[in-house]
Write a protein that holds these residues in place. Structure first.
Motif, PDB file in Angstrom:
ATOM      1  N   ALA A  47      -6.985  -5.362  65.979  1.00 60.88           N
ATOM      2  CA  ALA A  47      -6.460  -4.223  66.729  1.00 60.88           C
ATOM      3  C   ALA A  47      -5.841  -3.229  65.752  1.00 60.88           C
ATOM      4  N   ASP A  48      -6.214  -1.980  65.880  1.00 62.74           N
ATOM      5  CA  ASP A  48      -5.661  -0.898  65.076  1.00 62.74           C
ATOM      6  C   ASP A  48      -5.035   0.140  66.010  1.00 62.74           C
ATOM      7  N   ALA A  49      -3.931   0.738  65.587  1.00 59.24           N
ATOM      8  CA  ALA A  49      -3.278   1.792  66.369  1.00 59.24           C
ATOM      9  C   ALA A  49      -3.128   3.031  65.488  1.00 59.24           C
ATOM     10  N   ARG A  50      -3.224   4.206  66.094  1.00 60.77           N
ATOM     11  CA  ARG A  50      -3.157   5.446  65.323  1.00 60.77           C
ATOM     12  C   ARG A  50      -2.423   6.522  66.118  1.00 60.77           C
ATOM     13  N   VAL A  51      -1.951   7.522  65.372  1.00 61.86           N
ATOM     14  CA  VAL A  51      -1.223   8.628  65.973  1.00 61.86           C
ATOM     15  C   VAL A  51      -1.438   9.863  65.112  1.00 61.86           C
ATOM     16  N   SER A  52      -1.447  11.031  65.717  1.00 60.93           N
ATOM     17  CA  SER A  52      -1.525  12.287  64.970  1.00 60.93           C
ATOM     18  C   SER A  52      -0.756  13.357  65.740  1.00 60.93           C
ATOM     19  N   PHE A  53      -0.222  14.330  64.979  1.00 62.35           N
ATOM     20  CA  PHE A  53       0.563  15.384  65.606  1.00 62.35           C
ATOM     21  C   PHE A  53       0.400  16.670  64.807  1.00 62.35           C
ATOM     22  N   PRO A  54      -0.056  17.760  65.461  1.00 65.12           N
ATOM     23  CA  PRO A  54      -0.215  19.034  64.744  1.00 65.12           C
ATOM     24  C   PRO A  54       1.112  19.759  64.591  1.00 65.12           C
ATOM     25  N   LEU A 114       0.761  15.623  70.769  1.00 62.39           N
ATOM     26  CA  LEU A 114       0.669  14.310  70.151  1.00 62.39           C
ATOM     27  C   LEU A 114      -0.565  13.572  70.660  1.00 62.39           C
ATOM     28  N   THR A 115      -1.313  12.943  69.739  1.00 60.94           N
ATOM     29  CA  THR A 115      -2.461  12.122  70.113  1.00 60.94           C
ATOM     30  C   THR A 115      -2.209  10.692  69.675  1.00 60.94           C
ATOM     31  N   THR A 116      -2.386   9.754  70.594  1.00 60.45           N
ATOM     32  CA  THR A 116      -2.255   8.332  70.284  1.00 60.45           C
ATOM     33  C   THR A 116      -3.578   7.648  70.597  1.00 60.45           C
ATOM     34  N   GLY A 117      -3.881   6.620  69.828  1.00 61.21           N
ATOM     35  CA  GLY A 117      -5.154   5.944  70.033  1.00 61.21           C
ATOM     36  C   GLY A 117      -5.131   4.533  69.502  1.00 61.21           C
ATOM     37  N   ALA A 118      -6.161   3.777  69.865  1.00 60.96           N
ATOM     38  CA  ALA A 118      -6.269   2.386  69.433  1.00 60.96           C
ATOM     39  C   ALA A 118      -7.729   1.971  69.374  1.00 60.96           C
ATOM     40  N   THR A 119      -8.021   1.022  68.475  1.00 62.88           N
ATOM     41  CA  THR A 119      -9.335   0.396  68.364  1.00 62.88           C
ATOM     42  C   THR A 119      -9.160  -1.112  68.428  1.00 62.88           C
ATOM     43  N   VAL A 120      -9.916  -1.753  69.278  1.00 61.33           N
ATOM     44  CA  VAL A 120      -9.921  -3.217  69.359  1.00 61.33           C
ATOM     45  C   VAL A 120     -11.343  -3.697  69.119  1.00 61.33           C
ATOM     46  N   ASN A 150     -12.577   1.843  71.852  1.00 62.53           N
ATOM     47  CA  ASN A 150     -11.727   2.903  71.312  1.00 62.53           C
ATOM     48  C   ASN A 150     -11.146   3.704  72.471  1.00 62.53           C
ATOM     49  N   ALA A 151      -9.866   4.031  72.385  1.00 64.54           N
ATOM     50  CA  ALA A 151      -9.231   4.872  73.400  1.00 64.54           C
ATOM     51  C   ALA A 151      -8.260   5.822  72.708  1.00 64.54           C
ATOM     52  N   ASP A 152      -8.312   7.102  73.096  1.00 66.49           N
ATOM     53  CA  ASP A 152      -7.421   8.115  72.522  1.00 66.49           C
ATOM     54  C   ASP A 152      -6.933   9.040  73.634  1.00 66.49           C
ATOM     55  N   TYR A 153      -5.647   9.376  73.569  1.00 67.85           N
ATOM     56  CA  TYR A 153      -5.046  10.234  74.591  1.00 67.85           C
ATOM     57  C   TYR A 153      -4.227  11.334  73.912  1.00 67.85           C
ATOM     58  N   ARG A 154      -4.471  12.585  74.338  1.00 69.88           N
ATOM     59  CA  ARG A 154      -3.702  13.715  73.826  1.00 69.88           C
ATOM     60  C   ARG A 154      -2.630  14.089  74.848  1.00 69.88           C
ATOM     61  N   TRP A 155      -1.368  13.974  74.427  1.00 72.93           N
ATOM     62  CA  TRP A 155      -0.252  14.256  75.304  1.00 72.93           C
ATOM     63  C   TRP A 155      -0.019  15.766  75.390  1.00 72.93           C
ATOM     64  N   PRO A 156       0.675  16.228  76.438  1.00 76.53           N
ATOM     65  CA  PRO A 156       0.905  17.678  76.609  1.00 76.53           C
ATOM     66  C   PRO A 156       1.609  18.334  75.420  1.00 76.53           C
ATOM     67  N   ILE A 157       2.399  17.584  74.673  1.00 74.78           N
ATOM     68  CA  ILE A 157       3.117  18.161  73.530  1.00 74.78           C
ATOM     69  C   ILE A 157       2.224  18.271  72.293  1.00 74.78           C
TER      70      ILE A 157
END
Length: 645
Positions: free
Chosen positions: A598-605, A570-576, A561-568
């Motif tokens: 493989a799954d990909a995900r995104v979230s934004f507040p 936005l969070t993007t992530g993936a599960t393999v 699993n990997a997830d990254y929160r961008w400065p704006i």
């Protein structure tokens, strides 16, 4: 023992003593609230009381609220398959019968808990729990204890324990809600409200899920859908500083379409069959603390019931089978702090299980009763070292007594940066009511038994930016119950059993390696991984499968699993997830091919209270099976909104 006198006398005694209700047992409201708020630093399942994870000698994984929300999974099983030592097999899509294997043990040898209440189904053939219809809903925390733990949790805890904790009461009023939709008419809505008014704290929620699904049969063309609605509730009433009452409930109602073997060919394929399942869980507990909180008591009654029915629209009457399984439990648990370094946990339980089935030309009614007493002592002889040992004895009204023991230790020489763990544990599982009293039942069956050990190390570095763990385990299981085919005229156990019966004839061995890694190289990036090597073999003397791997248990699996929160924001992530080959007698050549998902995900507040999210599951459209002949979902996309107040 006069329970009514005890229940009256203890609250009267506490009124004269200064006390506080802290560190209650694993089923008490305060302990569940403490665990839910503590992330992965506190666990309640290993010792039946809230304890720091670094003092626990058993292997345990915590999926906290942040992790559950981040991964956006709909079912509990999808999260469990990302956990070290756990594999999952599902018959079709969401709602299909789902087996969870911990360290190669049978799925029926897993204890499943909702808020500390055991939820196995006495009406199922093996007496276990079907994870297929258990949605995330308002579950806020999952603890997965790997390895036998029958001393504290009784029958079935041979593979391990899965404890699912719903959203608990909070001091201030909080509202959590989400709604989403997507592929093949899928939609869900979930909401929960929690808060505290005076001495009463409560958490109440509910949810609804629907999907047109995918064909349960891999060769099928029509979709087999699923619908579920449910509710959860947790109320704690503080009668005094030292006395509180817990009231909890959980309800689930699901309808699942599935495929079968229609005439005239009786080949597995599309049919008009479906099942309906209704599950009730109710709990009432009295928590009493004595001697300034050093002696904590819990008296409780729990009742669970599962109602199941199957239907075939092509038949008259349409109902083909009906079952009802019920458990009623009376429990007492005590926790004593003898001093700063010595703690004791002990208790007594009485469980009555009932089975009713009506189908295939036969009606069955059965009942069994089991008494149990247990005790565990935890000692901290030197700084950083915690050693625990316990014993349990159960008395079953059919097969008599069973005694189990366990011991474990955890040592950290440097304040938790390095933790060494080791445990020895014994497990057992009583024969199910169906195995004892069903059409092929054998009332002389003995309980299944196991003994095993594990040893491991957890290492943290760079102020928690790196955490790695490794655990080796070994377990031997004996007296496993298997179906025995009987030839016409055969004697012995087959006398008057022309179609077969159950007997304690099987043995199994499981051993392997579990690895876990968590990285946070920078504040915005989290990476985690889990790897399992499993050698689970049939060791039944005289069996044609002697020395072969157990069915549906892959020898290797890995999840990243990997997830990254961008400065704006936005969070993007993936599960393999990569799963190796496994055996299944129904598959071509008796083998299921491995697969990679493989799954990909995104979230934004959008604001402090509103968040948009979305995901794509099975990103590359992998075609695979976890149970031979059963279909699995292809590529699917979902989007939703989450509200927090």
């Amino acid at each position: 023992m006069n329970y009514r006198i005890s229940l009256i006398a203890l609250p009267l005694l506490t009124a004269a003593l200064p006390a506080h209700a802290s560190e209650q047992s694993a089923q008490s409201g305060p302990a569940l609230e403490e665990a839910a708020a503590a992330g992965d630093t506190i666990v309640v399942t290993a010792n039946r009381t809230a304890r720091p994870i670094d003092t626990v000698g058993q292997a345990i994984t915590v999926l906290d609220t942040a992790t559950i929300e981040q991964r956006q999974s709909v079912t509990v099983a999808d999260l469990l398959r990302q956990t070290p030592g756990v594999s999952v097999a599902r018959n079709g899509g969401i709602g299909g019968v789902t087996s969870v294997f911990i360290r190669g043990a049978e799925s029926d040898q897993t204890v499943a808990l909702i808020d500390g209440v055991k939820i196995n189904d006495p009406s199922s053939p093996g007496g276990g729990f079907n994870f297929g219809e258990l949605l995330i809903g308002n579950i806020a925390r999952i603890e997965v204890l790997r390895g036998a733990e029958s001393v504290l949790w009784g029958s079935q805890a041979i593979g391990g324990v899965v404890n699912m904790i719903t959203r608990q009461p909070t001091g201030a009023l909080t509202v959590n809600a989400r709604g989403e939709g997507g592929w093949h008419g899928t939609g869900q809505g979930v909401a929960n409200v929690a808060g505290r008014v005076g001495p009463v704290s409560a958490s109440l929620g509910g949810g609804y899920f629907t999907t047109e699904g995918t064909s349960a049969a891999a060769v099928g063309t029509e979709r087999d859908g699923y619908r579920n609605y449910g509710a959860n509730g947790s109320v704690n009433i503080a009668l005094a500083d030292a006395v509180s009452v817990d009231l909890r409930g959980f309800y689930s109602n699901g309808r699942a379409d599935y495929d079968g073997f229609a005439p005239p060919t009786f080949a597995f394929g599309d049919t008009q069959e479906y099942s309906e399942t209704e599950q009730w869980v109710g709990y009432g507990g009295l928590n009493v603390a004595l001697f300034d909180g050093k002696f904590r008591n819990r008296f409780a009654y729990a009742r669970t019931q599962v109602n199941r029915a199957t239907f075939d629209a092509a038949q008259t009457p349409a109902e083909t089978f009906r079952a009802r399984g019920r458990n009623e439990r009376l429990e007492y648990q005590g926790n004593v702090d003898l001093n700063q370094a010595v703690r004791a946990t002990f208790g007594a339980e009485r469980e009555v299980s009932r089975l009713f089935t009506d189908g295939f030309g036969a009606v069955s009614n059965a009942r069994a009763r089991i008494w149990g007493v247990y005790g565990q002592l935890s000692v901290m002889p030197v700084t950083g070292l915690t050693v625990s040992g316990g014993v349990r004895h159960d008395d079953h009204d059919r097969f008599g007594g069973a005694t189990t023991a366990s011991a474990n230790g955890a040592y950290t020489p440097n304040g938790g940066n390095t933790v060494l763990r080791a445990s020895y544990s014994e497990g057992y599982k009583v024969p199910s009511l169906y195995q004892l009293f069903g059409d092929y039942g054998n009332r002389t069956l003995r309980p299944e038994r196991s003994h095993g050990w594990d040893a491991g190390v957890t290492q943290r570095a760079l102020d928690g930016a790196v955490e790695a763990s490794a655990t080796w385990f070994h377990r031997t299981s004996t007296d496993l119950i298997s179906f025995v085919s009987c030839a016409a005229g055969a004697g012995g156990i087959c006398t008057n059993r022309p179609f077969g019966t159950y007997d304690n004839v099987a043995r199994a061995r499981a051993q392997g390696l579990e690895l876990a890694l968590a990285l946070r190289p920078v504040e915005a990036l989290t990476v985690s991984g889990a790897y399992t090597y499993l050698d689970a073999q049939n060791r039944s003397p005289g069996s044609a499968s002697f020395g072969r791997a157990l069915a549906r248990r892959p020898s290797q699996s890995v999840t990243m699993n990997a997830d990254y929160r961008w400065p704006i924001g936005l969070t993007t992530g993936a599960t393999v997830t990569a799963v190796g080959d496994s055996l299944d007698a129904s598959a071509p050549r008796g083998r299921l091919d491995g697969y990679v998902l493989a799954d990909a995900r995104v979230s934004f507040p959008l604001s402090e209270h509103v968040e948009l999210y979305g995901r794509v599951e099975n990103l590359f459209g992998e075609r695979y099976q976890t149970a031979a002949g059963y279909g699995t979902p292809g590529r699917a996309a979902y989007g939703g909104v989450r509200l927090r107040y």
